[in-house]
Design a protein around this motif. Structure first.
Motif, short mmCIF file in Angstrom:
data_model
loop_
_atom_site.label_atom_id
_atom_site.label_comp_id
_atom_site.label_asym_id
_atom_site.label_seq_id
_atom_site.Cartn_x
_atom_site.Cartn_y
_atom_site.Cartn_z
N ASP A 229 -48.65 -16.80 -7.31
CA ASP A 229 -49.73 -16.45 -6.40
C ASP A 229 -50.63 -15.42 -7.09
O ASP A 229 -50.40 -15.02 -8.22
CB ASP A 229 -49.20 -15.97 -5.06
CG ASP A 229 -48.39 -14.68 -5.16
OD1 ASP A 229 -48.09 -14.27 -6.29
OD2 ASP A 229 -48.08 -14.09 -4.11
N ALA A 230 -51.67 -15.00 -6.40
CA ALA A 230 -52.67 -14.11 -7.01
C ALA A 230 -52.07 -12.77 -7.41
O ALA A 230 -52.44 -12.20 -8.44
CB ALA A 230 -53.83 -13.91 -6.05
N HIS A 231 -51.15 -12.26 -6.62
CA HIS A 231 -50.54 -10.96 -6.93
C HIS A 231 -49.76 -11.02 -8.24
O HIS A 231 -49.90 -10.13 -9.09
CB HIS A 231 -49.61 -10.54 -5.79
CG HIS A 231 -48.79 -9.33 -6.10
ND1 HIS A 231 -49.34 -8.06 -6.17
CD2 HIS A 231 -47.48 -9.19 -6.37
CE1 HIS A 231 -48.39 -7.20 -6.49
NE2 HIS A 231 -47.25 -7.86 -6.60
N PHE A 232 -48.97 -12.06 -8.42
CA PHE A 232 -48.18 -12.18 -9.65
C PHE A 232 -49.07 -12.40 -10.86
O PHE A 232 -48.78 -11.92 -11.95
CB PHE A 232 -47.15 -13.29 -9.53
CG PHE A 232 -46.03 -12.95 -8.59
CD1 PHE A 232 -45.31 -11.79 -8.75
CD2 PHE A 232 -45.72 -13.79 -7.54
CE1 PHE A 232 -44.27 -11.47 -7.90
CE2 PHE A 232 -44.69 -13.47 -6.67
CZ PHE A 232 -43.96 -12.31 -6.85
N ARG A 233 -50.19 -13.14 -10.69
CA ARG A 233 -51.11 -13.32 -11.81
C ARG A 233 -51.75 -12.00 -12.21
O ARG A 233 -51.90 -11.69 -13.39
CB ARG A 233 -52.20 -14.34 -11.44
CG ARG A 233 -51.75 -15.75 -11.66
CD ARG A 233 -52.88 -16.72 -11.48
NE ARG A 233 -52.56 -17.47 -10.28
CZ ARG A 233 -53.41 -17.85 -9.36
NH1 ARG A 233 -54.67 -17.58 -9.47
NH2 ARG A 233 -53.00 -18.51 -8.31
N ARG A 234 -52.13 -11.21 -11.21
CA ARG A 234 -52.75 -9.90 -11.47
C ARG A 234 -51.75 -8.99 -12.18
O ARG A 234 -52.10 -8.29 -13.14
CB ARG A 234 -53.21 -9.27 -10.16
CG ARG A 234 -54.09 -8.08 -10.34
CD ARG A 234 -54.67 -7.54 -9.03
NE ARG A 234 -55.03 -8.57 -8.09
CZ ARG A 234 -54.43 -8.75 -6.89
NH1 ARG A 234 -53.45 -7.97 -6.51
NH2 ARG A 234 -54.82 -9.72 -6.08
N VAL A 235 -50.50 -8.99 -11.75
CA VAL A 235 -49.47 -8.17 -12.38
C VAL A 235 -49.24 -8.63 -13.81
O VAL A 235 -49.07 -7.81 -14.72
CB VAL A 235 -48.15 -8.23 -11.55
CG1 VAL A 235 -46.99 -7.64 -12.32
CG2 VAL A 235 -48.33 -7.51 -10.23
N ASP B 255 -52.10 -7.32 -15.92
CA ASP B 255 -51.93 -5.87 -16.12
C ASP B 255 -50.83 -5.58 -17.14
O ASP B 255 -50.98 -4.72 -18.00
CB ASP B 255 -51.60 -5.17 -14.80
CG ASP B 255 -52.79 -5.14 -13.85
OD1 ASP B 255 -53.93 -5.35 -14.31
OD2 ASP B 255 -52.57 -4.91 -12.64
N ASN B 256 -49.73 -6.32 -17.05
CA ASN B 256 -48.63 -6.12 -18.01
C ASN B 256 -49.04 -6.51 -19.42
O ASN B 256 -48.65 -5.85 -20.39
CB ASN B 256 -47.40 -6.91 -17.58
CG ASN B 256 -46.71 -6.29 -16.38
OD1 ASN B 256 -46.91 -5.12 -16.09
ND2 ASN B 256 -45.91 -7.08 -15.71
N ALA B 257 -49.84 -7.58 -19.55
CA ALA B 257 -50.30 -7.98 -20.88
C ALA B 257 -51.19 -6.90 -21.49
O ALA B 257 -51.10 -6.61 -22.69
CB ALA B 257 -51.04 -9.31 -20.80
N ILE B 258 -52.04 -6.29 -20.68
CA ILE B 258 -52.91 -5.21 -21.17
C ILE B 258 -52.08 -4.00 -21.58
O ILE B 258 -52.31 -3.39 -22.63
CB ILE B 258 -53.95 -4.84 -20.09
CG1 ILE B 258 -54.94 -5.99 -19.91
CG2 ILE B 258 -54.68 -3.56 -20.45
CD1 ILE B 258 -55.87 -5.84 -18.74
N LYS B 259 -51.07 -3.67 -20.75
CA LYS B 259 -50.20 -2.53 -21.10
C LYS B 259 -49.41 -2.80 -22.38
O LYS B 259 -49.26 -1.92 -23.22
CB LYS B 259 -49.23 -2.25 -19.95
CG LYS B 259 -49.88 -1.61 -18.75
CD LYS B 259 -48.88 -1.41 -17.63
CE LYS B 259 -49.56 -0.87 -16.39
NZ LYS B 259 -48.62 -0.76 -15.25
#
Length: 124
Positions: A66-72, A75-79
């Motif tokens: 879902d959208a929340h998991f895609r956003r996370v 964010d994790n890839a950027i971190k």
């Protein structure tokens, strides 16, 4: 010769058992019956597809994020990218520090970081 079997007309009658009164009567041909069954099948499949594809019900499909998991995940890839960059800089700094303590010449860290960030011309 006669009519083909697909166009031959049949009758289905629903009769009340006690009084033998005809409740309902259906007339159909084999071709009409096949077309009706296929139409109902396509409509049911289309309805199920629309229900799953255009409603929040699609998140119940295993493996569909879902959208929340895609956003996370973004964010994790950027971190992870920033942590890898910091780790590379720390390794270069520690290598440079060990060279200074050993009395060797120092490495220009900025030039190494720029060379690491630019893609190799042979990799293309």
């Amino acid at each position: 010769m006669g009519k083909s079997n697909l166009n031959k007309v049949y009758r289905l009658s629903v009769v009340e058992d006690d009084s033998h009164r005809m409740v309902r009567s259906f007339r159909f041909s084999r071709l009409g019956f096949i077309v009706t069954i296929l139409t109902v099948f396509v409509v049911v499949l289309g309805s199920l597809y629309a229900l799953v594809a255009f409603t929040p019900l699609r998140t119940t499909i295993p493996g569909y994020p879902d959208a929340h998991f895609r956003r996370v995940a973004v964010d994790n890839a950027i971190k992870i990218d920033s942590l890898e960059s910091a780790l590379t800089r720390w390794k270069l700094y520690s290598e440079n520090l060990s060279r200074v303590l050993a009395g060797d010449t120092t490495i220009n860290i900025d030039s190494l970081l720029q060379a690491k960030e630019t893609p190799d011309s042979l990799a293309k």
